[in-house]
Design an enzyme around this catalytic site. Structure first.
Site, PDB file in Angstrom:
ATOM      1  N   TYR A 115     -61.753   4.126  -9.583  1.00 23.01           N
ATOM      2  CA  TYR A 115     -62.712   3.797  -8.515  1.00 23.01           C
ATOM      3  C   TYR A 115     -63.554   5.025  -8.171  1.00 23.01           C
ATOM      4  CZ  TYR A 115     -64.419   1.883  -4.038  1.00 23.01           C
ATOM      5  OH  TYR A 115     -65.200   1.432  -3.001  1.00 23.01           O
ATOM      6  N   SER A 132     -69.714   4.678  -2.197  1.00 25.56           N
ATOM      7  CA  SER A 132     -68.542   4.831  -1.325  1.00 25.56           C
ATOM      8  C   SER A 132     -68.437   6.297  -0.933  1.00 25.56           C
ATOM      9  CB  SER A 132     -67.283   4.424  -2.089  1.00 25.56           C
ATOM     10  OG  SER A 132     -66.125   4.867  -1.412  1.00 25.56           O
TER      11      SER A 132
END
Ligand SMILES: NC(=O)c1ccc[n+]([C@@H]2O[C@H](COP(=O)([O-])OP(=O)(O)OC[C@H]3O[C@@H](n4cnc5c(N)ncnc54)[C@H](O)[C@@H]3O)[C@@H](O)[C@H]2O)c1
Length: 256
Positions: free
Chosen positions: A157, A144
């Protein structure tokens, strides 16, 4: 001849979103594919039919990759189903939003187990298989932009995607002698179910769009094209890096 003709691939978490688009793109480029979801009772029939229309074999295997046994078992079953695996796409991922001081151990474990442990042990099983076969391979991880950009309220995350960045750098050196390449694809804001809250909240979406130089969210297909390239022999000299597919978001700054 399509660039992945004769290849076989496993895409984790591939019943929807980016994973489904990656599986379809690999198939369009000639690969046979194993799809993975967690529900043993509900194979994604409509999606499976799309592979038939492409003239490719697609097999659905249910497994939870958030533990070493589930991850390794999935890879072993995929090898049995397709005869061998040339490509592994570690796509399955989750995020949980919370203020840092409210994060629960259960949510922390869910994010780290899915995003890091799952990638780690799927990759280990894939490498064992390729090593035993004496054959090369390609691993592509869905990281990401948050392996790079801080994202307050998503601490676990960000930590998980930062771990993928370092794992990929580390494994590139260790796996190169086996002929196995490994890279990360780092999406920006992509229109998929993981972003449901963002998609439904104009007060969140509009300022984000203003920050993206290309002025739109990405599509799962935007991501899949890069994944298929990295999985193919066209990327034969590419390993150990992260490739952003983010409309220019990561390195954009403006005061206007
Ligand atoms: N959509 C985005 O904007 C975006 C941005 C950056 C990175 N990513 C990453 O891309 C990947 C795919 O995300 P997406 O947007 O398609 O999300 P999504 O929620 O639509 O899909 C994720 C898939 O992973 C599966 N999954 C979750 N835990 C699993 C487990 N333990 N075992 C097996 N499958 C499991 C889910 O069932 C789902 O099908 C994720 O790793 C995510 O972090 C997405």
């Amino acid at each position: 001849m399509a660039r992945l003709t004769g290849k076989t691939a496993l895409v984790t978490g591939s019943t929807q979103g980016i994973g489904a688009a990656c599986a379809l793109r690999l198939a369009a480029d000639g690969a046979d594919v194993v799809l993975n979801g967690r529900d043993p009772k509900q194979p994604p029939q409509e999606l499976l039919d799309r592979f038939q229309a492409l003239g490719r074999k697609a097999v659905y295997l249910a497994a939870d990759i958030g533990g070493a046994a589930g991850a390794a078992g999935l890879v072993e079953q995929a090898v049995q189903a397709l005869g061998r695996l040339d490509i592994l796409v570690n796509n399955a991922g989750v995020e949980r939003r919370a203020d840092f001081w409210d994060v629960t151990e259960a949510d922390y474990d869910l994010v780290m187990d899915t995003n890091v442990k799952g990638m780690f042990f799927c990759t280990q099983a894939f490498v064992r298989h390729r090593k035993a076969a004496g054959q090369p391979g390609a691993v592509v991880n869905l990281s990401s932009v948050h392996e790079e950009i801080a994202f307050p309220h998503f601490a676990s995350y960000c930590a998980s995607k930062g771990a993928l960045r370092m794992l990929t750098r580390n494994l590139a050196g260790e796996l190169a002698p086996l002929g196995i390449r490994i890279n990360n694809v780092a999406p920006g804001a992509i229109a998929t179910p993981i972003n449901q809250r963002l998609l439904e909240t104009p007060s969140l979406l509009e300022p984000l769009l203003a920050r993206i130089p290309l002025g739109r969210l990405g599509t799962p297909e935007d991501v899949a094209g890069l994944v298929a390239f990295l999985a193919s022999d066209e990327a034969a000299y590419v390993t150990g890096s992260t490739y952003f597919v983010d409309g220019g978001l990561t390195y954009s700054y403006s005061e206007q």
